[in-house]
Each structure stands twice: as structure tokens, then as C-alpha cells.
Design a protein around this motif. Structure first.
Motif, short mmCIF file in Angstrom:
data_model
loop_
_atom_site.label_atom_id
_atom_site.label_comp_id
_atom_site.label_asym_id
_atom_site.label_seq_id
_atom_site.Cartn_x
_atom_site.Cartn_y
_atom_site.Cartn_z
N VAL A 1 -22.91 17.24 -65.17
CA VAL A 1 -23.69 16.13 -64.65
C VAL A 1 -23.56 16.05 -63.14
N PHE A 2 -22.37 16.30 -62.62
CA PHE A 2 -22.18 16.22 -61.18
C PHE A 2 -22.92 17.33 -60.44
N ARG A 3 -23.05 18.50 -61.08
CA ARG A 3 -23.85 19.56 -60.47
C ARG A 3 -25.32 19.13 -60.37
N LEU A 4 -25.77 18.45 -61.42
CA LEU A 4 -27.15 17.94 -61.42
C LEU A 4 -27.31 16.89 -60.33
N THR A 5 -26.35 16.00 -60.21
CA THR A 5 -26.39 14.95 -59.18
C THR A 5 -26.44 15.56 -57.79
N GLU A 6 -25.61 16.57 -57.54
CA GLU A 6 -25.55 17.21 -56.23
C GLU A 6 -26.89 17.85 -55.87
N ALA A 7 -27.60 18.36 -56.88
CA ALA A 7 -28.88 19.00 -56.62
C ALA A 7 -29.99 17.99 -56.36
N LEU A 8 -29.90 16.82 -56.99
CA LEU A 8 -30.98 15.83 -56.89
C LEU A 8 -30.77 14.82 -55.76
N CYS A 9 -29.53 14.56 -55.39
CA CYS A 9 -29.25 13.53 -54.38
C CYS A 9 -29.87 13.80 -53.01
N PRO A 10 -30.03 15.06 -52.58
CA PRO A 10 -30.75 15.27 -51.31
C PRO A 10 -32.19 14.75 -51.36
#
Length: 256
Positions: free
Chosen positions: A112-121
Motif C-alpha cells: 500500500v505504501f508503494r502505491l501511496t508513494e506513486a500517487l502522492c506526487p
């Protein structure tokens, strides 16, 4: 700008919703809602983002809708897709971006955190959304779907939804929005209308679309017949019986 991250769950009309959102792309964009096209996919989903999970995928895994992408390239392609969404959003400037993939339901918290890191920008205002189905109803639908695909094994048990949702909420600042998937409880008894009005807060009557029924299950009676015959088939080495089973299976699919 916000992202609506539709995570399924499975067997809650997700494929039909994705097909409808794809067909409504221009109408939605006119109201400031963008359902991104996926340049690497052959279907209407955003399954490619599962490539961010990397080692969480089995060896030889293929992404549905993007079968040509090799496992070793999945993470790079997923990041490329996230960057594509980011760059296009800067040009289009929608107030809402809708991403949809039931495959993004995480198996591990770090996924989930990998997904967050990709979407937060793109934006940190990310609203996870999921539909849930009564366990017995979900299991029955999975069983029917397995029989339709002529896979005569029992489907996996109902997933631990609570644990899955806890993983998701640990990574996003917005609590997951959970809606019940039961035909009689959906707005207009339709998953698309329910998503448009209940999640996106727009009136479904303002959109022109046909009800799309994708990935439908066969009837309970047909599933039972296939499972029983499949069980007999698995015990028989008779080639004539196998040919009859193949004919029956084809007939059943044609007449659903």
C-alpha cells in the motif's frame, strides 16, 4: 484535486463499472472528472498499477489487460503509468481522478505504501473506495464464476476484509469509504448509478450510458451441473465422456 481509488472488491460489479467509466470518459471530463486511459492496457482497468507491488507478484505473473508486459518490467511500467497520470492531470486539470482496479487490494502493508508513494506526487487527497458483498453471496458468486470458467475446484474462502481495509487505512489520510453491494441497495439497482451518485456525487440521469454486464456468472443450477459433471470427469479416463462434457460446456455457455 483528489483521487478516487476504487479497489473493488472482487465480485461487486467492478468489471462492468470499469467498462462504463471508460465509455463515459468524455462526459465525465466535461464535469471535471477524469477516468484515465491506460496506454499499456487492452481493457478498461488500471490493473497496471499492481506492478508497483513488485516482489509481491508470483513468478511468471501477468497483469490482466496487459499480458505482453514481462514481470521484470512491471514496476517500471507501473511507475511510467503513474507519471503519465500526473503529467496528463497537469494539462487537463480535473478536480477528480478516478482509478479502478480490484487487483490493488494489498497482500502486504508495504504494498500500500508503494502505491501511496506513486500517487502522492499527483495529489495527497486520495479517497479509497470499496464495495463489499455479504460473505455467503460472495462465495456463491465466486463458485458460479469458477464453474463458468470450467475450473471445478472450490474458490478461495471469503477474504479477510477487515485486515485488508486496515492495511489501506494505514497508508492514506482519508478513511476508506465502504458501500454495500447488494442489487436492491444500490442506487437505481445499478453499480454505475451508485458509483456516480454515491461516490462521485453527480446525477446519473445526466449521463448517457447503457447498462453493461461484464464477467457475469452463470446460474446456480448450471454451476451445480457443471461442478457435478466436472467431478465425474476428473475421475474418468473415457475420451467419449470427455467429448460429451466439452459439448455440454459449450452449449451451456451459449445458452446463458
Amino acid at each position: 484535486m483528489r483521487i478516487i481509488l476504487h479497489l473493488g472488491t472482487g465480485k461487486t460489479g467492478t468489471t462492468s463499472l470499469q467498462a462504463a467509466m471508460d465509455s463515459l470518459r468524455d462526459q465525465l471530463l466535461a464535469q471535471g472528472i477524469w477516468y484515465p486511459d491506460n496506454p499499456h492496457a487492452e481493457d478498461d482497468s488500471h490493473h497496471l498499477l499492481i506492478g508497483l507491488y513488485g516482489e509481491g507478484l508470483n513468478e511468471g505473473a501477468k497483469i490482466p489487460g496487459s499480458p505482453s508486459i514481462q514481470r521484470k518490467d512491471m514496476r517500471a511500467k507501473a511507475h511510467e503509468f503513474a507519471k503519465y497520470i500526473h503529467s496528463q492531470a497537469q494539462k487537463i486539470k480535473p478536480h477528480t481522478i478516478v482509478l479502478s482496479s480490484e487487483l490493488l487490494v494489498p497482500s502486504q502493508r508495504k504494498d500500500v505504501f508503494r502505491l501511496t508513494e506513486a500517487l502522492c506526487p499527483i495529489t495527497d487527497d486520495i479517497q479509497p473506495v470499496a464495495y463489499v458483498r455479504e460473505p455467503a453471496d460472495w462465495y456463491k458468486s465466486r463458485l458460479q464464476q469458477s464453474a463458468k470458467g470450467c475450473a471445478f475446484h472450490k474458490p478461495f474462502p471469503t477474504p479477510d476484509i477487515r485486515t485488508i481495509f486496515e492495511r489501506i487505512e494505514s497508508a492514506f489520510k482519508n478513511r476508506i469509504l465502504v458501500r454495500k453491494f447488494a442489487r436492491q441497495d444500490l442506487i437505481d439497482n445499478d453499480i454505475v448509478s451508485d458509483f456516480l451518485e454515491g461516490v462521485l456525487s453527480v446525477e446519473a440521469k445526466n449521463f448517457e450510458y447503457q447498462e453493461i454486464s461484464e464477467n457475469t456468472s452463470i446460474s446456480g443450477e448450471s454451476a451445480f451441473a457443471l461442478i457435478v459433471l466436472g467431478d465425474v470427469l476428473s475421475r474418468s479416463g473415457n475420451p467419449i465422456f470427455r467429448l460429451r462434457m466439452k459439448w455440454f460446456r459449450s452449449w451451456l455457455k451459449r445458452n446463458q
